[in-house]
Design a protein around this motif. Sequence first.
Motif, PDB file in Angstrom:
ATOM      1  N   GLU A  39      11.405   1.742  19.493  1.00  0.00           N
ATOM      2  CA  GLU A  39      12.571   1.869  18.611  1.00  0.00           C
ATOM      3  C   GLU A  39      12.972   0.512  18.051  1.00  0.00           C
ATOM      4  O   GLU A  39      13.335   0.399  16.881  1.00  0.00           O
ATOM      5  N   VAL A  40      12.909  -0.531  18.890  1.00  0.00           N
ATOM      6  CA  VAL A  40      13.275  -1.868  18.417  1.00  0.00           C
ATOM      7  C   VAL A  40      12.394  -2.255  17.233  1.00  0.00           C
ATOM      8  O   VAL A  40      12.875  -2.764  16.216  1.00  0.00           O
ATOM      9  N   LEU A  41      11.098  -1.991  17.351  1.00  0.00           N
ATOM     10  CA  LEU A  41      10.177  -2.367  16.275  1.00  0.00           C
ATOM     11  C   LEU A  41      10.373  -1.478  15.041  1.00  0.00           C
ATOM     12  O   LEU A  41      10.329  -1.966  13.908  1.00  0.00           O
ATOM     13  N   ALA A  42      10.608  -0.178  15.252  1.00  0.00           N
ATOM     14  CA  ALA A  42      10.856   0.715  14.116  1.00  0.00           C
ATOM     15  C   ALA A  42      12.112   0.268  13.360  1.00  0.00           C
ATOM     16  O   ALA A  42      12.122   0.198  12.125  1.00  0.00           O
ATOM     17  N   VAL A  76       9.021   6.505   5.134  1.00  0.00           N
ATOM     18  CA  VAL A  76       9.695   6.770   6.402  1.00  0.00           C
ATOM     19  C   VAL A  76       9.101   5.839   7.450  1.00  0.00           C
ATOM     20  O   VAL A  76       7.888   5.648   7.514  1.00  0.00           O
ATOM     21  N   ILE A  77       9.982   5.230   8.227  1.00  0.00           N
ATOM     22  CA  ILE A  77       9.552   4.390   9.341  1.00  0.00           C
ATOM     23  C   ILE A  77      10.108   5.022  10.599  1.00  0.00           C
ATOM     24  O   ILE A  77      11.288   5.380  10.657  1.00  0.00           O
ATOM     25  N   GLY A  78       9.256   5.202  11.595  1.00  0.00           N
ATOM     26  CA  GLY A  78       9.747   5.866  12.799  1.00  0.00           C
ATOM     27  C   GLY A  78       8.882   5.624  14.011  1.00  0.00           C
ATOM     28  O   GLY A  78       7.848   4.960  13.952  1.00  0.00           O
ATOM     29  N   ALA A 119       0.838  -1.202   0.000  1.00  0.00           N
ATOM     30  CA  ALA A 119       0.000   0.000   0.000  1.00  0.00           C
ATOM     31  C   ALA A 119       0.875   1.255   0.000  1.00  0.00           C
ATOM     32  O   ALA A 119       0.603   2.231  -0.719  1.00  0.00           O
ATOM     33  N   MET A 120       1.952   1.219   0.776  1.00  0.00           N
ATOM     34  CA  MET A 120       2.862   2.362   0.837  1.00  0.00           C
ATOM     35  C   MET A 120       3.531   2.602  -0.518  1.00  0.00           C
ATOM     36  O   MET A 120       3.672   3.745  -0.972  1.00  0.00           O
ATOM     37  N   LEU A 121       3.909   1.503  -1.200  1.00  0.00           N
ATOM     38  CA  LEU A 121       4.560   1.644  -2.511  1.00  0.00           C
ATOM     39  C   LEU A 121       3.580   2.205  -3.551  1.00  0.00           C
ATOM     40  O   LEU A 121       3.975   2.993  -4.426  1.00  0.00           O
ATOM     41  N   ALA A 161       4.178   7.036   5.665  1.00  0.00           N
ATOM     42  CA  ALA A 161       4.872   6.967   6.950  1.00  0.00           C
ATOM     43  C   ALA A 161       4.326   5.805   7.758  1.00  0.00           C
ATOM     44  O   ALA A 161       3.114   5.597   7.817  1.00  0.00           O
ATOM     45  N   MET A 162       5.230   5.043   8.363  1.00  0.00           N
ATOM     46  CA  MET A 162       4.814   3.961   9.265  1.00  0.00           C
ATOM     47  C   MET A 162       5.240   4.324  10.681  1.00  0.00           C
ATOM     48  O   MET A 162       6.414   4.583  10.941  1.00  0.00           O
ATOM     49  N   LEU A 163       4.262   4.354  11.581  1.00  0.00           N
ATOM     50  CA  LEU A 163       4.502   4.726  12.968  1.00  0.00           C
ATOM     51  C   LEU A 163       4.534   3.464  13.826  1.00  0.00           C
ATOM     52  O   LEU A 163       3.558   2.720  13.885  1.00  0.00           O
ATOM     53  N   ALA A 164       5.684   3.204  14.465  1.00  0.00           N
ATOM     54  CA  ALA A 164       5.847   2.006  15.301  1.00  0.00           C
ATOM     55  C   ALA A 164       5.956   2.417  16.767  1.00  0.00           C
ATOM     56  O   ALA A 164       6.456   3.504  17.073  1.00  0.00           O
TER      57      ALA A 164
END
Length: 738
Positions: free
Chosen positions: A333-336, A392-394, A315-317, A327-330
Amino acid sequence: MEHVPALDEDLKKTLGPATAKVLAEQLGLHTALDLLHHYPRRYAERGELTSLAELADQIDEHVTVVAQVADARLLTYQGSRGGGKRLEVTITDGSGRLQLVFFGSGVHKPHKELLPGSRAMFAGKVGMFNHKLQLAHPAYEPLGADASDRDAAAAFASQLIPIYPACAKLESWKIAKCVDAVLPRAQEVVDPLPPALRGDRGLVPLTEALLKIHRPVTKADIEDARGRLKWDEAFVLQVALARRRHADSQLPAVPRRPTAGGLLESFDAKLPFTLTEGQRGVSKEIFDDLATDHPMHRLLQGEVGSGKTMVALRAMLAVVDSGGQAAMLAPTEVLAQQHHRSITEMMGELAEGGMLGGSDRGTKVVLLTGSMGVPARRQALLDLITGEAGLVIGTHALIEDKVQFHDLGLVVVDEQHRFGVEQRDALRSKGKQPPHLLVMTATPIPRTVAMTVFGDLETSVLDQLPAGRSPIATHVVPAKDKPHFLARAWERVREEVENGHQAYVVCPRIGDGEDDPKNGKAAKKKAAEEDGDRRPPLAVLEIAEQLTRGPLAGLSVEVLHGRMDPADKDDVMRRFTAGEVKVLVATTVIEVGVNVPNSTVMVIMDADRFGVSQLHQLRGRVGRGSAPGLCLLVSEMHEASPARARLAAVAATLDGFELSRIDLEQRREGDVLGQAQSGVRSSLRMLAVIEDEEVITQAREEATRVVAADPELAGLPGLRTALDALLDTEREQYLEKG
């Protein structure tokens, strides 16, 4: 004349400041209307003995029971300060017996009143003494009949006594007297249900329902009242959610369609496996939503390991194809870092857009977390605002004011229940127009909970595991009863490592001198509730040391927990993923998203300290490759305990939806879903989201119809008033921010 308070008036004037203070502080009741909606949790009959058999499961809880005195003995004892008197009263209800004790000057009144054969209501804290259940110095209210004729006596015997949720400072019968003081105001309560709906469903008016729930004459009165009050809660909440869905449908959004020959097609062509039928079906639902000119609001539920991340990435692509950013919000930090690592690996050269060796069709994938160094952070922010980075993943660092996007088209929120509403809303506000929203959770949510708590979102479910996933065998290890079982567990870990695989060992606590803020206090509270005092939960640092000295000596054992330096955490995860670390001893920081296919065995220490759904999540970290997975649930609890029953349920099935239903039944509504939904949960007093599926489904249909015809509820002032009253500011924000 006695003062009868207005519905919204503070209770001090009517009940006195002391009682009003206890009601407010202990039970959250501030006004007459609050008291009217403080419903009895059950009813006792004067002529019928009620159950004492349930008390064994309620140690340290405040209870109210109705029972008959079987025996009363006044004893004299010698203590360090001289002699004294102790009154021991045994009460019975036909299902069991319970001892009451009174000491010192407190024996005189009960000695006169609690005579064998008399009946009373008793309230107190359930304790244990000499292995027997006991109430020490309980408050009590005699239930003596002074009726002279037979009919009056029969009526008295069949009278229903409401038992209210109470507290140590205010017993049930005192709350009943408080309710009596405000009950006349039930005549003024605004009825939220449209008259036509009430008539079609055969529901009694609200005033009648309130009178019947508090002061029923017959059991049929209680059923009438409950049926009506459940409808109120379900309908008003569903109207709020329907209004949110309607408002969302009016918002503008940029349609996002994948480009022929673009990034998504290039990615799909590289996939070394075929998407499951479930993944294809859910992807179609998402792509159809993305192509519309109003924002997608979709909840993607997926079993552990069902391939949610793959669906979200596609979906992001598609959004990047259309010129937007995703943007993916996790939540951690380990999961991001894990998501960033796995997404860049899956994309390969497509994740290196603009870089040497990168694909012409590629884009840049950046990571943004709070612990990043200044140069890396500055570059990531620059890539976002220029549009160089499509993905962006964060963590929550994405929400900060200084983070700006070129054209944010899609927000993917992973593990929604770990985020506050404000965090989700802050990220959505960063688009030029409202971005599309995809919420993911690996906690399977029963359908009615999804309709109640996530009712402003359309729901997709992934319940099919990708090909090649291995089954996971789960066993309970009774460490106290059979210590050789635990020794065998460590042998199994060593065998798996010697066969080239890796292992997780999970503990409830970190063990660095402080309670783990996320797990320690909750674990201790759960333990205390279940079986009184026992040792503290096992800790990561202690267990890791014991294992390296003992059963796993010679193996590469490392620790991972939430209070480690972020760079150290990333280093440990990188080396574990690479296979350099063989055994990872961790807290629940590895609960979601961590994907190391070579890990085949997990040992969960003090497994009874975790909830059912959490155990299911943890178990999902193994069996992710071609080798079978093994999960060992270690517990010192007795075989007959409720905790062991929970573990047996986890061992018996891999069906996350079935386990979430069990979890919800045991932990009460909403606890499974965390604090973000607390507003909705606290509005449900009568409605049980598991049991009342039919009411919730019908209420959702009615609410959708009502809102479609009159979005502002202009023609339904009673419903509008009830909506405002039920949804306080916090809940209104939750629903408005969706």
